[in-house]
Design an enzyme around this catalytic site. Structure first.
Site, PDB file in Angstrom:
ATOM      1  N   LYS A   1       0.942  -1.191   0.022  1.00  0.00           N
ATOM      2  CA  LYS A   1       0.099  -0.082  -0.018  1.00  0.00           C
ATOM      3  C   LYS A   1       0.825   1.135  -0.028  1.00  0.00           C
ATOM      4  O   LYS A   1       2.014   1.278   0.340  1.00  0.00           O
ATOM      5  CB  LYS A   1      -0.972   0.037   1.253  1.00  0.00           C
ATOM      6  CG  LYS A   1      -0.271  -0.097   2.542  1.00  0.00           C
ATOM      7  CD  LYS A   1      -1.185  -0.467   3.556  1.00  0.00           C
ATOM      8  CE  LYS A   1      -0.546  -0.370   4.953  1.00  0.00           C
ATOM      9  NZ  LYS A   1      -1.224  -0.957   6.189  1.00  0.00           N
TER      10      LYS A   1
ATOM     11  N   TYR B   1      16.011  30.319   9.981  1.00  0.00           N
ATOM     12  CA  TYR B   1      14.563  30.852  10.375  1.00  0.00           C
ATOM     13  C   TYR B   1      14.568  30.828  11.827  1.00  0.00           C
ATOM     14  O   TYR B   1      14.702  29.791  12.548  1.00  0.00           O
ATOM     15  CB  TYR B   1      13.434  30.259   9.821  1.00  0.00           C
ATOM     16  CG  TYR B   1      13.320  30.379   8.322  1.00  0.00           C
ATOM     17  CD1 TYR B   1      12.912  31.547   7.795  1.00  0.00           C
ATOM     18  CD2 TYR B   1      13.051  29.355   7.464  1.00  0.00           C
ATOM     19  CE1 TYR B   1      12.655  31.880   6.459  1.00  0.00           C
ATOM     20  CE2 TYR B   1      12.841  29.471   6.201  1.00  0.00           C
ATOM     21  CZ  TYR B   1      12.345  30.823   5.687  1.00  0.00           C
ATOM     22  OH  TYR B   1      12.446  30.787   4.261  1.00  0.00           O
TER      23      TYR B   1
HETATM   24  C1  LIG Z   1      -0.457  -2.000   6.995  1.00  0.00           C
HETATM   25  C2  LIG Z   1      -1.128  -3.079   7.365  1.00  0.00           C
HETATM   26  C3  LIG Z   1      -0.255  -4.352   7.190  1.00  0.00           C
HETATM   27  C4  LIG Z   1       1.341  -4.288   7.164  1.00  0.00           C
HETATM   28  O1  LIG Z   1       1.723  -3.810   8.451  1.00  0.00           O
HETATM   29  P1  LIG Z   1       3.573  -3.650   8.820  1.00  0.00           P
HETATM   30  O2  LIG Z   1       3.308  -3.326  10.109  1.00  0.00           O
HETATM   31  O3  LIG Z   1       3.774  -2.760   7.764  1.00  0.00           O
HETATM   32  O4  LIG Z   1       3.767  -4.989   8.396  1.00  0.00           O
HETATM   33  C5  LIG Z   1      -0.911  -5.660   7.537  1.00  0.00           C
HETATM   34  N1  LIG Z   1      -2.168  -5.632   7.662  1.00  0.00           N
HETATM   35  C6  LIG Z   1      -2.871  -4.491   7.811  1.00  0.00           C
HETATM   36  C7  LIG Z   1      -4.444  -4.826   7.836  1.00  0.00           C
HETATM   37  C8  LIG Z   1      -2.662  -3.411   7.413  1.00  0.00           C
HETATM   38  O5  LIG Z   1      -3.293  -2.313   7.218  1.00  0.00           O
END
Ligand SMILES: *Cc1c(COP(=O)(O)O)cnc(C)c1O
Length: 365
Positions: free
Chosen positions: A40, A256
């Site tokens: 993702k 800044y």
């Molecule tokens: C993002 C996600 C993962 C992966 O999690 P990590 O901690 O990055 O390994 C797995 N399952 C779900 C439902 C997620 O939302």
């Protein structure tokens, strides 16, 4: 001159390291479990169009994305893979799921109804995953929802899943509680596959592996077991070019708001990256970069396109304009930078600069 030589900011993604991390995780699994890959948010910022084909070549057959659009993009580079979409369908999107052969994760009774409605218009059952909430209280059906009469009519769940809230805390009582709720919820359904563990969950032991694990962060080198040595390889290097080096002395200030006061005679190097490149503003006066193996502190505020580092610790002739500084690199990994920024590696990776020159190395890139 190649673009890399001209670039002010270079992001190097090591696909070989991603693949080797995936293999290392797979080798830890109980015999019957498979290892998926969570890609993702454009493979956590690394670039799904490169990461996914490398993992497919290594033998990964199942991918998880968050959104329909991400699923369609992954389908283009993985024509035969199994792809689950974690957010599930919204009204009007079911047709697009079917067209791209994407399997939605159904997270609510409303989503099961949507999917069933579409299955009935097509005249056959549609495959999907069912997500049961066991303690996150974020997404998911309840165990009672699963027992409602007719809830599974015309849908064909091929995977039952849940998500752990405290997996990186090995002795958290939540882990065993969620595991018990998970197995209880799916016992009456006898689905072909169950999935519970993301990256950290894999390290809780075999009883958390079930049939499929869903690592994301660990593939990209983030330590799934905070406080212990990281078994995974770093996958990204972010290098910024030094635009200028200046001599400073008291009573000068830097940046800044004049938040850094020079205390002794020294040198400041100005690097061509800033918060617009995902170098968080919270790293001002907190972050470190690495030049020639030496940790140098970011002093003053981080600007949109510039960061100032105190390089006084290096010999005067050791660094010149045009040299590169590692913002993320072999001696300063994503976890180190995220700790300095007061965040987690996930946020650093997913905010990585879109204007960096990107190069992919390893794994037949
Ligand atoms: C993002 C996600 C993962 C992966 O999690 P990590 O901690 O990055 O390994 C797995 N399952 C779900 C439902 C997620 O939302």
């Amino acid at each position: 001159m190649s673009s890399e030589e001209k670039a002010l900011l270079v992001l190097t993604v090591d696909l070989e390291a991603v693949v080797s991390n995936w293999r290392l995780l797979r080798e830890r699994l109980s015999e019957k479990a498979n290892c998926a890959a969570v890609v993702k948010a454009d493979a956590y910022g690394l670039g799904a169009s490169k990461v996914v084909p490398a993992l497919v070549r290594a033998g990964c057959g199942t991918f998880f994305v968050a959104t329909l659009d991400e699923g369609i993009a992954v389908r283009k580079v993985a024509p035969r893979a199994e792809i689950f979409v974690l957010s599930g369908p919204v009204p009007g999107s079911a047709g697009a799921f079917v067209q791209a052969h994407l399997r939605p994760v159904l997270n609510s009774v409303e989503q099961t109804e949507l999917w069933r409605g579409h299955a009935r218009t097509l005249g056959h059952a549609l495959e999907c995953a069912l997500h049961v909430d066991t303690g996150m209280n974020r997404l998911g059906l309840s165990a009672q929802d699963l027992l409602r009469p007719g809830v599974l009519d015309s849908i064909q769940p091929i995977l039952g899943m849940t998500h752990l809230a405290c997996a990186e805390v090995i002795d958290s009582p939540m882990n065993a509680e969620q595991r018990a709720r998970f197995t209880d919820a799916f016992k009456p359904l006898a689905l072909p596959r169950l999935s519970m563990a993301a990256s950290s969950g894999i390290f809780l032991g075999e009883e958390y592996h079930f049939d499929l694990v869903r690592p994301g962060a660990a593939l990209y080198g983030i330590n799934p077991c905070p406080g212990q040595p990281n078994p995974l390889r770093p996958t990204v290097r972010l290098q910024a070019r030094l635009l200028q080096i200046r001599d400073v002395d008291t009573p000068m200030t830097v940046g800044y708001g004049a938040t850094h006061s020079v205390r002794t005679k020294g040198r400041i190097a100005t690097a061509a990256a800033g918060y617009a490149d995902g170098y968080f503003r919270s790293l001002g006066n907190h972050g470190y970069g690495v030049i020639k193996g030496v940790n140098v502190p970011a002093v003053g505020r981080v600007s949109m396109d510039l960061i100032t580092f105190d390089i006084s610790a290096l010999p005067a002739d050791a660094v010149k304009p045009g040299d590169m500084i590692d913002l993320i690199g072999p001696d300063h990994d994503v976890d180190a930078l995220s700790a300095e920024a007061g965040t987690i590696g996930y946020e650093i990776l997913t905010q990585l600069s879109r204007r960096a020159f990107r190069q992919y190395v390893g794994a037949a890139s």
